[in-house]
Design an enzyme around this catalytic site. Sequence first.
Site, PDB file in Angstrom:
ATOM      1  N   ASP A   8      37.609  39.065  43.092  1.00 32.38           N
ATOM      2  CA  ASP A   8      37.336  37.804  43.355  1.00 32.38           C
ATOM      3  C   ASP A   8      35.696  37.721  43.149  1.00 32.38           C
ATOM      4  OD1 ASP A   8      37.302  35.002  43.725  1.00 32.38           O
ATOM      5  OD2 ASP A   8      37.230  35.298  45.911  1.00 32.38           O
ATOM      6  N   GLU A  67      39.442  36.995  38.371  1.00 33.59           N
ATOM      7  CA  GLU A  67      39.525  35.647  38.289  1.00 33.59           C
ATOM      8  C   GLU A  67      38.529  35.191  37.198  1.00 33.59           C
ATOM      9  OE1 GLU A  67      40.374  32.709  41.572  1.00 33.59           O
ATOM     10  OE2 GLU A  67      38.312  32.405  41.137  1.00 33.59           O
ATOM     11  N   ASP A 136      38.040  35.639  50.697  1.00 32.89           N
ATOM     12  CA  ASP A 136      37.586  36.353  49.706  1.00 32.89           C
ATOM     13  C   ASP A 136      38.497  37.671  49.406  1.00 32.89           C
ATOM     14  OD1 ASP A 136      35.414  34.791  48.443  1.00 32.89           O
ATOM     15  OD2 ASP A 136      34.656  35.079  50.519  1.00 32.89           O
TER      16      ASP A 136
END
Length: 178
Positions: A8, A67, A136
């Site tokens: 991420d 992502e 996160d």
Amino acid sequence: MTVIIGIDPGSRLTGYGVIRVEGNQSFHLASGCLKLVSQNLPERLQQIFLGLTEIIQQYQPEEAAIEQVFMHENPGSALKLGQARGAAIVTLTVPVAEYSARQVKQSVVGYGAAKKEQVQHMVGCLLNLPGKLQADAADALAIALCHAHTRFSLHKIGIIPAVSKGRKRQSWRDYQPE
């Protein structure tokens, strides 16, 4: 058995999650955040590269998932996020799959507009983790789980073959429609 790293990316915090996948079962190996402390963007990008390099050397993932960048209201933030994402991608020497935030939430929670707390909760349940995960790190694990679910589904419907010992691992990217 396959080891997957989920990332991420962020210009201040970059989450990572490493899972081991055996069939349709996923097991937590590691997760956390790289806290990027420098005020200088190039130094933060180097911290992402060096931090992920250490994690990759330790866990030897065979596949990676990250992502996708979504457009922020602030173009400067989107550019910094894209640079952080690029620093993470160049660290990887394995096939990289990209997923939108909506795809990740749909895969893990079952609802593409799920809230962060719902993602954190479901990641904890799916990986049988005690306590609350840092946001996160949970997002990175969710990205890895999304990839694991996607590759399992593609295998089940025959798009990618099962991986057996001694055979080269294949990626969903190897699929060529006829």
